[in-house]
Design an enzyme around this catalytic site. Structure first.
Site, PDB file in Angstrom:
ATOM      1  N   CYS A   2     -96.109  11.757  56.620  1.00 50.72           N
ATOM      2  CA  CYS A   2     -97.531  11.804  56.865  1.00 50.72           C
ATOM      3  C   CYS A   2     -98.150  10.512  56.393  1.00 50.72           C
ATOM      4  CB  CYS A   2     -98.150  12.965  56.088  1.00 50.72           C
ATOM      5  SG  CYS A   2     -97.263  14.508  56.311  1.00 50.72           S
ATOM      6  N   ARG A  27     -97.785   7.546  61.575  1.00 51.26           N
ATOM      7  CA  ARG A  27     -96.962   8.349  60.668  1.00 51.26           C
ATOM      8  C   ARG A  27     -97.010   9.842  61.004  1.00 51.26           C
ATOM      9  NH1 ARG A  27     -96.275   4.756  56.021  1.00 51.26           N
ATOM     10  NH2 ARG A  27     -95.421   6.467  54.808  1.00 51.26           N
ATOM     11  N   TRP A  74     -97.534  15.081  59.903  1.00 53.17           N
ATOM     12  CA  TRP A  74     -96.404  15.354  60.798  1.00 53.17           C
ATOM     13  C   TRP A  74     -95.725  16.572  60.181  1.00 53.17           C
ATOM     14  CZ3 TRP A  74     -90.961  15.303  60.280  1.00 53.17           C
ATOM     15  CH2 TRP A  74     -90.266  15.384  61.505  1.00 53.17           C
ATOM     16  N   ASN A  98     -97.563  13.433  50.887  1.00 55.78           N
ATOM     17  CA  ASN A  98     -96.545  12.978  51.849  1.00 55.78           C
ATOM     18  C   ASN A  98     -95.196  13.153  51.166  1.00 55.78           C
ATOM     19  OD1 ASN A  98     -95.041  11.665  53.813  1.00 55.78           O
ATOM     20  ND2 ASN A  98     -95.517   9.631  53.024  1.00 55.78           N
ATOM     21  N   GLY A  99     -94.241  13.747  51.870  1.00 54.66           N
ATOM     22  CA  GLY A  99     -92.913  13.967  51.280  1.00 54.66           C
ATOM     23  C   GLY A  99     -92.516  15.419  51.466  1.00 54.66           C
ATOM     24  N   GLU A 478     -79.466   4.347  74.061  1.00 57.24           N
ATOM     25  CA  GLU A 478     -80.877   4.000  73.891  1.00 57.24           C
ATOM     26  C   GLU A 478     -81.700   4.452  75.107  1.00 57.24           C
ATOM     27  OE1 GLU A 478     -82.787   3.286  71.650  1.00 57.24           O
ATOM     28  OE2 GLU A 478     -84.513   2.349  72.581  1.00 57.24           O
ATOM     29  N   LYS A 482     -84.771   7.139  75.118  1.00 59.82           N
ATOM     30  CA  LYS A 482     -86.103   6.870  75.697  1.00 59.82           C
ATOM     31  C   LYS A 482     -86.524   8.002  76.629  1.00 59.82           C
ATOM     32  CE  LYS A 482     -87.244   4.533  73.531  1.00 59.82           C
ATOM     33  NZ  LYS A 482     -86.516   3.849  72.505  1.00 59.82           N
ATOM     34  N   GLU A 485     -87.327  11.212  74.585  1.00 60.28           N
ATOM     35  CA  GLU A 485     -88.538  11.102  73.768  1.00 60.28           C
ATOM     36  C   GLU A 485     -89.812  11.295  74.553  1.00 60.28           C
ATOM     37  OE1 GLU A 485     -87.865   7.119  71.955  1.00 60.28           O
ATOM     38  OE2 GLU A 485     -88.694   8.059  70.171  1.00 60.28           O
ATOM     39  N   HIS A 501     -63.111  13.804  79.480  1.00 58.94           N
ATOM     40  CA  HIS A 501     -62.627  14.600  78.350  1.00 58.94           C
ATOM     41  C   HIS A 501     -63.555  15.779  78.037  1.00 58.94           C
ATOM     42  CE1 HIS A 501     -59.352  11.837  77.622  1.00 58.94           C
ATOM     43  NE2 HIS A 501     -60.205  10.833  77.717  1.00 58.94           N
ATOM     44  N   LYS A 599     -94.421   7.761  64.835  1.00 55.45           N
ATOM     45  CA  LYS A 599     -93.893   6.406  64.965  1.00 55.45           C
ATOM     46  C   LYS A 599     -92.953   6.081  63.814  1.00 55.45           C
ATOM     47  CE  LYS A 599     -93.384   2.354  66.695  1.00 55.45           C
ATOM     48  NZ  LYS A 599     -92.324   2.339  67.720  1.00 55.45           N
TER      49      LYS A 599
HETATM   50  C1  AGP Z   1     -87.372   5.073  68.908  1.00 53.42           C
HETATM   51  O1  AGP Z   1     -87.906   5.155  70.177  1.00 53.42           O
HETATM   52  C2  AGP Z   1     -87.708   6.122  67.993  1.00 53.42           C
HETATM   53  N1  AGP Z   1     -89.065   6.453  67.971  1.00 53.42           N
HETATM   54  C3  AGP Z   1     -86.954   6.224  66.687  1.00 53.42           C
HETATM   55  O2  AGP Z   1     -85.646   6.525  67.017  1.00 53.42           O
HETATM   56  C4  AGP Z   1     -86.953   5.017  65.722  1.00 53.42           C
HETATM   57  O3  AGP Z   1     -86.251   3.957  66.274  1.00 53.42           O
HETATM   58  C5  AGP Z   1     -86.336   5.457  64.385  1.00 53.42           C
HETATM   59  O4  AGP Z   1     -87.109   6.470  63.828  1.00 53.42           O
HETATM   60  C6  AGP Z   1     -86.195   4.308  63.411  1.00 53.42           C
HETATM   61  O5  AGP Z   1     -87.412   3.729  63.111  1.00 53.42           O
HETATM   62  P1  AGP Z   1     -87.488   2.339  62.395  1.00 53.42           P
HETATM   63  O6  AGP Z   1     -86.861   1.326  63.280  1.00 53.42           O
HETATM   64  O7  AGP Z   1     -88.942   2.100  62.174  1.00 53.42           O
HETATM   65  O8  AGP Z   1     -86.729   2.460  61.105  1.00 53.42           O
END
Ligand code: AGP
Length: 604
Positions: A2, A27, A74, A98-99, A478, A482, A485, A501, A599
């Site tokens: 958060c 956050r 969050w 936060n935590g 990756e 994407k 997400e 496999h 984020k």
């Molecule tokens: C990527 O699209 C993600 N939102 C997520 O996987 C991100 O890369 C991951 O949480 C790591 O974040 P950071 O690079 O800020 O450490």
């Protein structure tokens, strides 16, 4: 995970609290709230679910507040609903947290026995009641916060107000970052530097097991024995940047397009005519990197995928052995560190809790050095790591990482070249390849119209498969991440040779299979794997510069420009980012703020 922000002031702080909270929205954006007190010390609290902008209509009730604490959530414990939104109150006490409090169930039953009733399902609410209970006994806030944190297990950054202490905020932290900002006639608490920058550049990072009392005119930091600690005030070099969409519909789209100028800028900053410029990883680093026999990469999500490409690159061009580990695993594993091992953490934000605690662990092991590759100056990761490489890709706003990934790859390519120097005379050739990135990148953006059309074929799918081989495998991972997400379509990535496999059982005429196929020494093998898909009538979407016949309308070829194999991972991900973006648009999801995500993942 958060964001916390607080201001102790004698002036009106309502708008500043709201604006500051906006800067912490990366956050988490499940819900948000503000508690504030006016001159008479009356506490008012507002809360709203969903993005922070939903608080706006409730701000009028905070017109008179001078000191306040704010929170964007969050959800970890308890749904994203109003009753679980911070601040949490216990009579005259209000807290933001936060935590994660790991022993909250035991603490909850202890407090219930003492007749405390709970309004939320969160772990955090125990903190407000514990402080209240301790304050009733001691009538002293410093002591109450200290005794409360003594029984908390887990991680916390806490901001707290007590109406008996007008214009005062108390703070504590362990395992979750918190900084104290020092302004003029007002002082701040914040999860990171961004919300305070418009008012002050002076700040003190609070360390684990430290506490703070903040009034408009004074900041006192003390330890668990109530002893005052004198800490150095740091001055931030960052500016309070306002990010705008600059004509794009979403930040993700803008950031996909920013990759071209960023990579160009990184090339001119670090690459000479035939060589990488000296010591780009910091003073004396060329010598340090010459003495490395092993590398341990640690990162999460997209940053982890970048480390997988780096592992392949480095092992291809040197005899250095590399491991790439996700940070949430690294922390809990026995790690064998051989002599001359470099620890490399990679993080866009520098605030990812798993990566930070992995670095903390690494600092206690016998690594020859630690290097952080990060996009955010003055983040927790950059404060802790011995060596730091700042990518300077500018703020990445969209939750789905795009420009950070290609900047990470670019940085890791530079690292590969620097450490491969003693293994042969290939720097000149590799540098030539680097210069081709900016030449080729434009042609990738031209693919957007075709990609937009192709995206219709994904709109109604629930599952997809992504394939790659060699350095294209992390690109498949990756690209799949994407798509998951932002479009909420399930996507699994496999080494193309692994398909037979097991995963091949999933392939039928409805299954889209996306494949990254640069024309290199592996292409022949990947084509055989694709033939296995086509034989089961799977729909293939092939990103390739290889001339392959389009056998039927179940094969979709996205014609990639020719490029040296070394730079293929940097280039192949860009059209894949565009594909997930257009699928998400068709599915009408919230592209920049996908559901359930944030984020920066600041809890473990
Ligand atoms: C990527 O699209 C993600 N939102 C997520 O996987 C991100 O890369 C991951 O949480 C790591 O974040 P950071 O690079 O800020 O450490």
């Amino acid at each position: 995970m958060c964001g916390i922000f607080g201001i102790a002031s004698t002036k009106s702080t309502r708008n500043k609290l709201y604006q500051g909270l906006m800067k912490l929205e990366y956050r988490g954006y499940d819900s948000s709230g503000i508690s504030g007190s006016d001159i008479s010390s009356k506490l008012t609290t507002i809360k709203a679910t969903g993005p922070i902008k939903n608080l706006r209509t409730k701000l009028t009730s905070l017109t008179r507040i001078t000191t306040g604490i704010a929170h964007t959530r969050w959800a970890t414990h308890g749904e994203a609903i109003l009753k679980n939104t911070h601040p949490h109150l216990s009579e005259n006490i209000s807290i933001v947290h936060n935590g994660i409090i790991e022993n909250y169930i035991e603490l909850k039953s202890l407090l219930k026995k003492k007749r405390y009733s709970f309004k939320s399902d969160t772990d955090s609410e125990v903190i407000s009641h514990l402080i209240h209970m301790n304050y009733k006994k001691t009538k002293n806030m410093e002591s109450s916060i200290i005794s409360t944190t003594k029984i908390l297990k887990g991680s916390y950054a806490i901001g707290c107000m007590n109406t008996n202490y007008p214009n005062t905020i108390f703070a504590a932290c362990k395992g979750s970052p918190l900084i104290i900002g020092k302004g003029v006639n007002e002082n701040f608490i914040a999860s990171d530097i961004t919300p305070i920058l418009s008012d002050t550049k002076h700040y003190i990072p609070l360390d684990d097991n430290e506490f703070a009392k903040i009034t408009p005119s004074k900041v006192s930091i003390f330890n668990a024995n109530k002893k005052i600690i004198i800490k150095k005030v740091k001055t931030s070099k960052m500016n309070s940047e306002q990010s705008s969409l600059s004509g794009h519909k979403h930040f993700m789209h803008k950031e996909i397009y920013e990759q071209k100028p960023i990579l160009k800028e990184m090339t001119s900053r670090y690459v000479g005519t035939n060589k990488i410029l000296p010591n780009i990883f910091g003073p004396g680093t060329d010598k340090i990197l010459e003495n490395i026999d092993h590398i341990h990469f640690v990162a999460c999500g997209t940053s982890y995928h970048a480390s997988l490409v780096a592992k392949d690159w480095i092992e291809e061009y040197t005899t250095i052995t590399c491991t790439a580990e996700v940070a949430s695993e690294y922390k809990y594993k026995k790690i064998n560190v051989l002599p001359k091992t470099l620890f490399v953490s990679i993080s866009q934000s520098g605030e990812t809790a798993d990566t930070i605690s992995s670095l903390k662990k690494a600092l206690k092991l016998k690594y020859s050095n630690t290097l952080a590759i990060c996009n955010v100056a003055e983040s927790t990761l950059t404060r802790l790591s011995k060596l730091v490489f700042l990518m300077n890709a500018g703020p990445e706003i969209s939750v789905a990482s795009t420009k950070a990934f290609t900047s990470q790859l670019f940085t890791l390519l530079l690292l590969t070249i620097v450490i491969s120097r003693k293994f042969g005379n290939i720097e000149n050739r590799m540098v030539k390849d680097i210069y081709k990135i900016s030449e080729i990148i434009d042609s990738l953006y031209k693919l957007e119209t075709d990609i937009k059309k192709i995206s219709t074929k994904f709109k109604n799918k629930e599952h997809t498969i992504f394939l790659g081989k060699g350095t294209s495998y992390p690109i498949a991972l990756e690209a799949a991440l994407k798509l998951k997400e932002i479009s909420y379509i399930h996507a699994s990535a496999y080494h193309s040779g692994e398909l037979k496999h097991g995963p091949l059982a999933l392939v039928d005429k409805k299954m889209p299979v996306v494949c990254f196929l640069p024309d290199n020494h592996l292409a022949r093998l990947v084509l055989s794997n694709l033939a296995e898909v086509e034989a089961r009538q799977g729909q293939t979407f092939i990103f390739t510069n290889k001339k392959i016949p389009k056998k039927n309308n179940k094969v979709e070829i996205i014609k990639m420009p020719d490029c040296p194999d070394l730079i293929a991972p940097i280039l192949y991900i860009i059209p894949a980012q565009l594909l997930s973006y257009h699928v998400a648009l068709r599915k009408k999801t919230d592209v920049d703020k996908p559901r359930n995500l944030a984020k920066s993942v600041t809890v473990e």
